[in-house]
Scaffold this active site. Structure first.
Site, PDB file in Angstrom:
ATOM      1  N   GLU A  74       1.087  -1.184   0.054  1.00  0.00           N
ATOM      2  CA  GLU A  74      -0.281   0.018  -0.177  1.00  0.00           C
ATOM      3  C   GLU A  74       0.441   0.556  -0.062  1.00  0.00           C
ATOM      4  O   GLU A  74       0.320   2.069   0.580  1.00  0.00           O
ATOM      5  CB  GLU A  74      -0.304  -0.277   1.252  1.00  0.00           C
ATOM      6  N   HIS A  93      -2.622   2.754   8.464  1.00  0.00           N
ATOM      7  CA  HIS A  93      -4.366   1.396   7.963  1.00  0.00           C
ATOM      8  C   HIS A  93      -4.252  -0.154   8.212  1.00  0.00           C
ATOM      9  O   HIS A  93      -3.333  -0.869   8.810  1.00  0.00           O
ATOM     10  CB  HIS A  93      -3.693   1.565   6.283  1.00  0.00           C
ATOM     11  N   TYR A 114     -21.719  11.851  19.466  1.00  0.00           N
ATOM     12  CA  TYR A 114     -20.785  12.330  19.634  1.00  0.00           C
ATOM     13  C   TYR A 114     -19.104  12.546  19.479  1.00  0.00           C
ATOM     14  O   TYR A 114     -18.600  13.662  18.159  1.00  0.00           O
ATOM     15  CB  TYR A 114     -21.032  13.973  20.601  1.00  0.00           C
ATOM     16  N   TYR A 210     -10.741  20.538  23.266  1.00  0.00           N
ATOM     17  CA  TYR A 210     -10.241  18.825  24.110  1.00  0.00           C
ATOM     18  C   TYR A 210      -9.468  18.130  24.637  1.00  0.00           C
ATOM     19  O   TYR A 210      -8.678  18.485  23.974  1.00  0.00           O
ATOM     20  CB  TYR A 210     -11.660  18.128  23.397  1.00  0.00           C
TER      21      TYR A 210
END
Length: 222
Positions: A74, A93, A114, A210
């Site tokens: 990949e 990945h 959320y 956050y």
């Protein structure tokens, strides 16, 4: 940061992928951007076998060295994402179980919770299917990542971006947990989705700091 330190972080993330069980067999791969290219995990090796000596280097506009460590199949995917998305410094990945199950249904992860906003948008998309290891797949995935830091890959798995291998891994683990919760909620019907306004409020809170406000896992794209 030195090249050696980038490689150490990548190996650390690969080992943690293995321990977390989100990279079965030799299916997962990860990379880190450098000043002139990327280091990426080797083809055909379990993430738990990663070491500084079996990472492959690929230049920005180059291809793998013929006589070097063979990179993950990949590598086109990773290279295309780095070209298209300057914010991305590392990529994970994997074929984690629940995210891959959703990807095989070709379903995105909508705003059922959320914490979907952890990926930087109100929905975690699912790309169109393309054969593994191809430039077609690389282009398909990359175009889905302009407004979000993770996505599902149809009939394949998931991919997550970060400012380091460990933050990319943390996001991949969040996506896997969200996929598991979403699949569970679907067993009783369609879950109630949060509105666009509700998700925008969450995205703004994440963008303003956050948690401790130090990891790009919460650097949402608003």
């Amino acid at each position: 940061m030195s090249d050696t330190e980038r490689k150490r972080q990548l190996v650390d993330a690969l080992h943690k992928m293995y321990v977390a069980g989100i990279s079965p067999g030799a299916s997962g791969n990860a990379s880190v951007r450098t000043e002139d290219g990327m280091w990426i995990s080797a083809s055909g090796l379990s993430a738990g076998e990663a070491s500084l000596s079996n990472l492959a280097f690929i230049a920005d506009e180059g291809k793998p060295a013929i006589d070097g460590i063979r990179p993950s199949s990949e590598w086109h995917l990773h290279q295309q994402i780095y070209r298209d998305h300057p914010r991305c410094q590392a990529i994970v990945h994997c074929h984690s179980r629940h995210a891959t199950a959703l990807a095989c249904l070709r379903r995105p992860i909508p705003a059922f919770h959320y914490m979907v906003a952890v990926a930087g948008a109100a929905e975690i998309p699912c790309t169109e299917y393309a054969e593994f290891g191809t430039e077609t797949l690389a282009n398909s995935v990359s175009k889905n990542l302009y407004d979000v830091n993770a996505c599902l890959m149809a009939n394949h798995g998931q991919i997550a971006l970060g400012d380091s291998p460990l933050t990319a891994l943390a996001l991949a683990q969040e996506v896997e947990e969200l996929a598991a919760m979403y699949l569970l909620s679907l067993q009783s019907g369609e879950p109630v989705l949060l509105s666009q306004a509700e998700m925008e409020a969450v995205l703004k809170r994440f963008a303003s700091g956050y948690g401790q406000g130090t990891s790009t896992i919460f650097n949402v794209l608003v």
